[in-house]
Scaffold this motif. Structure first.
Motif, PDB file in Angstrom:
ATOM      1  N   ARG A 344     -97.793   7.550-102.889  1.00 16.14           N
ATOM      2  CA  ARG A 344     -98.675   6.608-103.576  1.00 16.14           C
ATOM      3  C   ARG A 344    -100.093   7.133-103.543  1.00 16.14           C
ATOM      4  NH1 ARG A 344     -99.448   3.008-107.506  1.00 16.14           N
ATOM      5  NH2 ARG A 344     -99.793   0.844-106.903  1.00 16.14           N
ATOM      6  N   ALA A 345    -100.792   7.001-104.655  1.00 19.50           N
ATOM      7  CA  ALA A 345    -102.220   7.290-104.719  1.00 19.50           C
ATOM      8  C   ALA A 345    -102.835   6.298-105.685  1.00 19.50           C
ATOM      9  CB  ALA A 345    -102.473   8.724-105.178  1.00 19.50           C
ATOM     10  N   LYS A 346    -103.929   5.691-105.278  1.00 19.49           N
ATOM     11  CA  LYS A 346    -104.556   4.714-106.170  1.00 19.49           C
ATOM     12  C   LYS A 346    -106.014   4.541-105.791  1.00 19.49           C
ATOM     13  CE  LYS A 346    -103.835   0.299-108.474  1.00 19.49           C
ATOM     14  NZ  LYS A 346    -102.898  -0.811-108.721  1.00 19.49           N
ATOM     15  N   GLY A 347    -106.839   4.338-106.814  1.00 14.54           N
ATOM     16  CA  GLY A 347    -108.249   4.082-106.578  1.00 14.54           C
ATOM     17  C   GLY A 347    -109.080   4.425-107.797  1.00 14.54           C
ATOM     18  N   LEU A 348    -110.410   4.360-107.634  1.00 14.88           N
ATOM     19  CA  LEU A 348    -111.342   4.639-108.727  1.00 14.88           C
ATOM     20  C   LEU A 348    -111.632   6.124-108.838  1.00 14.88           C
ATOM     21  CD1 LEU A 348    -114.039   1.815-108.472  1.00 14.88           C
ATOM     22  CD2 LEU A 348    -112.446   2.191-110.355  1.00 14.88           C
ATOM     23  N   CYS A 349    -111.778   6.591-110.083  1.00 12.79           N
ATOM     24  CA  CYS A 349    -112.112   7.989-110.352  1.00 12.79           C
ATOM     25  C   CYS A 349    -113.355   8.085-111.221  1.00 12.79           C
ATOM     26  CB  CYS A 349    -110.956   8.690-111.074  1.00 12.79           C
ATOM     27  SG  CYS A 349    -109.552   9.077-110.048  1.00 12.79           S
ATOM     28  N   TRP A 350    -114.167   9.071-110.907  1.00  9.33           N
ATOM     29  CA  TRP A 350    -115.289   9.433-111.771  1.00  9.33           C
ATOM     30  C   TRP A 350    -114.918  10.743-112.446  1.00  9.33           C
ATOM     31  CZ3 TRP A 350    -120.654  11.427-109.723  1.00  9.33           C
ATOM     32  CH2 TRP A 350    -121.491  11.701-110.819  1.00  9.33           C
ATOM     33  N   ILE A 351    -114.768  10.719-113.769  1.00  7.80           N
ATOM     34  CA  ILE A 351    -114.347  11.874-114.546  1.00  7.80           C
ATOM     35  C   ILE A 351    -115.485  12.291-115.460  1.00  7.80           C
ATOM     36  CG2 ILE A 351    -112.664  12.758-116.206  1.00  7.80           C
ATOM     37  CD1 ILE A 351    -110.679  10.698-115.160  1.00  7.80           C
ATOM     38  N   ALA A 352    -115.859  13.546-115.399  1.00  9.70           N
ATOM     39  CA  ALA A 352    -116.953  14.056-116.221  1.00  9.70           C
ATOM     40  C   ALA A 352    -116.670  13.803-117.694  1.00  9.70           C
ATOM     41  CB  ALA A 352    -117.147  15.548-115.972  1.00  9.70           C
ATOM     42  N   GLY A 353    -117.692  13.367-118.409  1.00  3.31           N
ATOM     43  CA  GLY A 353    -117.525  13.003-119.807  1.00  3.31           C
ATOM     44  C   GLY A 353    -117.194  11.546-120.012  1.00  3.31           C
ATOM     45  N   ARG A 354    -116.967  10.829-118.916  1.00  3.26           N
ATOM     46  CA  ARG A 354    -116.696   9.389-118.974  1.00  3.26           C
ATOM     47  C   ARG A 354    -117.680   8.691-118.029  1.00  3.26           C
ATOM     48  NH1 ARG A 354    -114.393  11.285-122.593  1.00  3.26           N
ATOM     49  NH2 ARG A 354    -112.188  11.119-123.176  1.00  3.26           N
ATOM     50  N   GLU A 355    -118.973   8.833-118.357  1.00  6.01           N
ATOM     51  CA  GLU A 355    -120.009   8.303-117.461  1.00  6.01           C
ATOM     52  C   GLU A 355    -120.141   6.794-117.532  1.00  6.01           C
ATOM     53  OE1 GLU A 355    -119.575  11.730-116.940  1.00  6.01           O
ATOM     54  OE2 GLU A 355    -120.469  11.610-118.942  1.00  6.01           O
ATOM     55  N   THR A 356    -119.581   6.199-118.580  1.00 12.52           N
ATOM     56  CA  THR A 356    -119.604   4.740-118.696  1.00 12.52           C
ATOM     57  C   THR A 356    -118.381   4.121-118.048  1.00 12.52           C
ATOM     58  OG1 THR A 356    -120.858   4.816-120.771  1.00 12.52           O
ATOM     59  CG2 THR A 356    -119.603   2.812-120.318  1.00 12.52           C
ATOM     60  N   GLN A 357    -117.226   4.764-118.195  1.00 11.87           N
ATOM     61  CA  GLN A 357    -115.954   4.159-117.828  1.00 11.87           C
ATOM     62  C   GLN A 357    -115.616   4.355-116.345  1.00 11.87           C
ATOM     63  OE1 GLN A 357    -116.436   6.393-120.250  1.00 11.87           O
ATOM     64  NE2 GLN A 357    -115.735   5.545-122.192  1.00 11.87           N
ATOM     65  N   ALA A 358    -115.350   3.245-115.648  1.00 10.49           N
ATOM     66  CA  ALA A 358    -114.764   3.295-114.311  1.00 10.49           C
ATOM     67  C   ALA A 358    -113.252   3.323-114.503  1.00 10.49           C
ATOM     68  CB  ALA A 358    -115.182   2.085-113.489  1.00 10.49           C
ATOM     69  N   ILE A 359    -112.624   4.408-114.109  1.00 10.34           N
ATOM     70  CA  ILE A 359    -111.206   4.640-114.395  1.00 10.34           C
ATOM     71  C   ILE A 359    -110.391   4.518-113.114  1.00 10.34           C
ATOM     72  CG2 ILE A 359    -109.532   6.378-115.173  1.00 10.34           C
ATOM     73  CD1 ILE A 359    -111.681   7.435-117.072  1.00 10.34           C
ATOM     74  N   THR A 360    -109.359   3.684-113.161  1.00  8.89           N
ATOM     75  CA  THR A 360    -108.455   3.538-112.028  1.00  8.89           C
ATOM     76  C   THR A 360    -107.272   4.484-112.200  1.00  8.89           C
ATOM     77  OG1 THR A 360    -109.045   1.234-111.594  1.00  8.89           O
ATOM     78  CG2 THR A 360    -106.897   1.971-110.794  1.00  8.89           C
ATOM     79  N   ALA A 361    -107.039   5.320-111.198  1.00  6.77           N
ATOM     80  CA  ALA A 361    -105.880   6.209-111.175  1.00  6.77           C
ATOM     81  C   ALA A 361    -104.812   5.579-110.297  1.00  6.77           C
ATOM     82  CB  ALA A 361    -106.262   7.581-110.635  1.00  6.77           C
ATOM     83  N   SER A 362    -103.572   5.597-110.769  1.00 10.85           N
ATOM     84  CA  SER A 362    -102.469   5.007-110.009  1.00 10.85           C
ATOM     85  C   SER A 362    -101.232   5.881-110.141  1.00 10.85           C
ATOM     86  CB  SER A 362    -102.171   3.586-110.519  1.00 10.85           C
ATOM     87  OG  SER A 362    -101.096   3.013-109.793  1.00 10.85           O
ATOM     88  N   TYR A 363    -100.831   6.502-109.025  1.00 12.05           N
ATOM     89  CA  TYR A 363     -99.649   7.363-109.014  1.00 12.05           C
ATOM     90  C   TYR A 363     -98.497   6.663-108.315  1.00 12.05           C
ATOM     91  CZ  TYR A 363     -96.298  10.795-107.352  1.00 12.05           C
ATOM     92  OH  TYR A 363     -95.128  11.443-107.055  1.00 12.05           O
ATOM     93  N   ALA A 364     -97.312   6.724-108.917  1.00 14.29           N
ATOM     94  CA  ALA A 364     -96.089   6.198-108.318  1.00 14.29           C
ATOM     95  C   ALA A 364     -94.906   6.890-108.962  1.00 14.29           C
ATOM     96  CB  ALA A 364     -95.985   4.681-108.509  1.00 14.29           C
ATOM     97  N   GLY A 365     -93.972   7.323-108.143  1.00 16.14           N
ATOM     98  CA  GLY A 365     -92.758   7.928-108.677  1.00 16.14           C
ATOM     99  C   GLY A 365     -93.000   9.313-109.217  1.00 16.14           C
ATOM    100  N   SER A 366     -93.100   9.444-110.516  1.00 15.81           N
ATOM    101  CA  SER A 366     -93.291  10.759-111.123  1.00 15.81           C
ATOM    102  C   SER A 366     -94.396  10.757-112.165  1.00 15.81           C
ATOM    103  CB  SER A 366     -91.982  11.217-111.787  1.00 15.81           C
ATOM    104  OG  SER A 366     -91.606  10.318-112.822  1.00 15.81           O
ATOM    105  N   GLU A 367     -95.183   9.702-112.219  1.00 12.97           N
ATOM    106  CA  GLU A 367     -96.217   9.593-113.244  1.00 12.97           C
ATOM    107  C   GLU A 367     -97.496   8.996-112.671  1.00 12.97           C
ATOM    108  OE1 GLU A 367     -93.989   8.766-117.394  1.00 12.97           O
ATOM    109  OE2 GLU A 367     -93.688   7.195-115.883  1.00 12.97           O
ATOM    110  N   THR A 368     -98.596   9.380-113.250  1.00 11.53           N
ATOM    111  CA  THR A 368     -99.895   8.827-112.891  1.00 11.53           C
ATOM    112  C   THR A 368    -100.513   8.181-114.116  1.00 11.53           C
ATOM    113  OG1 THR A 368    -100.257  10.579-111.249  1.00 11.53           O
ATOM    114  CG2 THR A 368    -102.187   9.321-111.960  1.00 11.53           C
ATOM    115  N   SER A 369    -100.966   6.962-113.974  1.00 12.78           N
ATOM    116  CA  SER A 369    -101.676   6.296-115.070  1.00 12.78           C
ATOM    117  C   SER A 369    -103.170   6.326-114.789  1.00 12.78           C
ATOM    118  CB  SER A 369    -101.201   4.845-115.224  1.00 12.78           C
ATOM    119  OG  SER A 369    -101.513   4.087-114.073  1.00 12.78           O
ATOM    120  N   LEU A 370    -103.937   6.610-115.829  1.00 10.53           N
ATOM    121  CA  LEU A 370    -105.392   6.540-115.789  1.00 10.53           C
ATOM    122  C   LEU A 370    -105.800   5.427-116.735  1.00 10.53           C
ATOM    123  CD1 LEU A 370    -106.250  10.358-116.021  1.00 10.53           C
ATOM    124  CD2 LEU A 370    -106.275   8.937-113.955  1.00 10.53           C
ATOM    125  N   GLU A 371    -106.412   4.391-116.204  1.00 11.59           N
ATOM    126  CA  GLU A 371    -106.750   3.217-117.011  1.00 11.59           C
ATOM    127  C   GLU A 371    -108.215   2.847-116.836  1.00 11.59           C
ATOM    128  OE1 GLU A 371    -105.510  -1.501-117.603  1.00 11.59           O
ATOM    129  OE2 GLU A 371    -104.577  -0.302-116.027  1.00 11.59           O
TER     130      GLU A 371
END
Length: 462
Positions: A344-371
């Motif tokens: 399991r991995a989950k939390g907030l990410c800061w991704i270059a080029g997305r200075e406005t968007q707070a993106i939550t990363a959530s990994y489970a099983g075999s896939e990671t969602s970035l929302e």
């Protein structure tokens, strides 16, 4: 007097309907049932009604062609209120669909119209021991024998969200975990499943069973539910909060001289005031087990000298905190090649080029969602920034980057957290890239609010 409610959740095929049917046959209480199915034909409702001695069937409500956590939310409240007006019963059991999220359902009975005549007693999640072990608890891909995961049906499922992510949300928001189908796993495999569940959801009680056999007292009248506690009790949330609290305590006594390793000062998203070398910032280890387990799978205070189940099975919880953005392409490549031992991995990410968007990363099983789940406060006007910061006086703030940060909880089994953190650090922008035009990077990260991108092992994005 309010009617108590138990919400029954769990993935498709976990055994919810079998458990519910057994409950109805073994209790003398007058129980009303609402069964939700995302398909056009509510097979589960037919099975429940066939196993009871109800004469009219009116006490078994069926809601289909949608999910009560989203598209049928209003229909849920309307139906259960109408049921309460027209029938006398002692208890209500809601069986959610296999793709239902428990938190929105629970909130309808706490803060929605259904909260008037009803009192939410417990949220119960049923787990298929065999599938959970194969998906999350096996030590490596060589040990896993993944059965096909049932595909959800109905117009509300777009296929963009990992089902493993949904399963873990069902585990992380509940009061009782029922590990079912234990006849399909060995004793050691069952204990590994229990230990991992206790790490993912430290607050919940855990019981094991076969064929959904459970005493009614375990499901009814427990008075377990607490909305705030349930919402904040997931193991990954506790890991982040514990790490942040430890840093705050350290800061009260000592300030690290290496306060500008990234050239942008210190601060965290409401917690951290230090910024260390990328390989060592907030590298806090714990084992996700706050209780002694004197009773089988129970939580009680007692002797803490023995080895706790998470430690016994190599389960480790760690946190990763950085104040430098990820390179979008390197991050995507990393997410497509995560170690098998990561659960399991989950939390907030800061991704270059997305200075406005707070993106939550959530990994489970075999896939990671970035929302995209919100905006960084630093992306608002100065006036609104000041307003938000007045409301959050403890919010740590970097003079150049504000509240932007990455803060992840990591849960794995027999995993090298140092190697994992090092690989994450390799995804951060270099000093040269920090000065570059970030908009020139090829960037698969989402942009719009609630927009989601899914990264699968092998690099498939959707």
């Amino acid at each position: 007097m309010s009617v108590p409610v138990t919400v029954l959740c769990g993935e498709l095929g976990a055994g919810k309907t079998t458990l519910l049917s057994g409950l109805l046959e073994s209790t003398d209480r007058e129980i009303a049932v609402l069964v939700n199915d995302v398909g056009a034909v509510n097979v589960d409702a037919d099975l429940v009604e066939a196993r009871t001695d109800l004469t009219t069937g009116e006490e078994v409500l069926a809601l289909e062609n949608g999910c009560i956590c989203c598209s049928l939310g209003r229909e849920l409240s309307r139906s259960v209120i109408q049921l309460w007006k027209e029938h006398d019963f002692d208890y209500l059991v809601v069986e959610a669909s296999g793709v239902g999220e428990p938190e929105p359902i629970a909130r309808q009975f706490v803060r929605g119209p259904a909260g008037g005549p009803y009192d939410l007693d417990a949220v119960v999640t049923v787990v298929d021991a065999r599938r959970f072990y194969d998906r999350f608890a096996a030590g490596s891909s060589d040990e896993r024998d993944d059965p096909p995961i049932p595909e959800p049906q109905g117009p509300d499922e777009t296929g963009s969200r990992p089902l493993g992510d949904l399963l873990l949300e069902q585990v992380e928001f509940c009061d009782l975990l029922v590990v079912n189908k234990c006849d399909l796993v060995s004793d050691d495999e069952r204990e590994r499943v229990v230990a991992l569940l206790e790490t993912l959801q430290p607050r919940a009680d855990v019981v094991t069973t076969e064929y959904g056999a459970l005493e009614p007292e375990a499901l009814l009248g427990s008075e377990r539910f607490d909305l705030e506690a349930a919402a904040e009790s997931a193991g990954w949330k506790r890991a982040i909060e514990t790490a942040a609290a430890d840093l705050d305590e350290d800061d009260a006594h000592e300030h690290d001289a290496d306060d500008s390793a990234h050239g942008h000062g210190g601060g965290g998203h409401g917690h951290n005031h230090d910024d260390h070398d990328p390989g060592h910032d907030e590298h806090d280890h714990s084992h996700g087990d706050e209780h002694d387990h004197g009773e089988p799978h129970g939580h009680s205070d007692g002797d803490h000298d023995h080895v706790h189940p998470p430690e016994r099975y190599g389960i480790e919880v760690d946190t990763y905190h950085r104040r430098r953005p990820f390179h979008p392409q390197r991050l995507a490549a990393f997410l497509a090649d995560l170690p098998d031992a990561l659960v399991r991995a989950k939390g907030l990410c800061w991704i270059a080029g997305r200075e406005t968007q707070a993106i939550t990363a959530s990994y489970a099983g075999s896939e990671t969602s970035l929302e995209v789940t919100g905006r960084w406060i630093a992306s608002f006007s100065e006036e609104r920034q000041a307003q938000y910061r007045r409301g959050q006086p403890d919010l740590a703030w970097d003079e150049e980057w504000g509240d932007r940060e990455t803060r992840l909880a990591l849960i794995g089994r027999n995993i090298s957290m140092e190697d994992l953190q090092s690989r994450l650090d390799d995804c951060l922008l270099t000093d040269e890239e920090m000065e570059a035009d970030w908009t020139a990077f090829e960037n698969p990260a989402p942009t719009g609010m609630s927009e989601t991108v899914t990264v699968s092992h092998g690099g498939t994005d959707s």
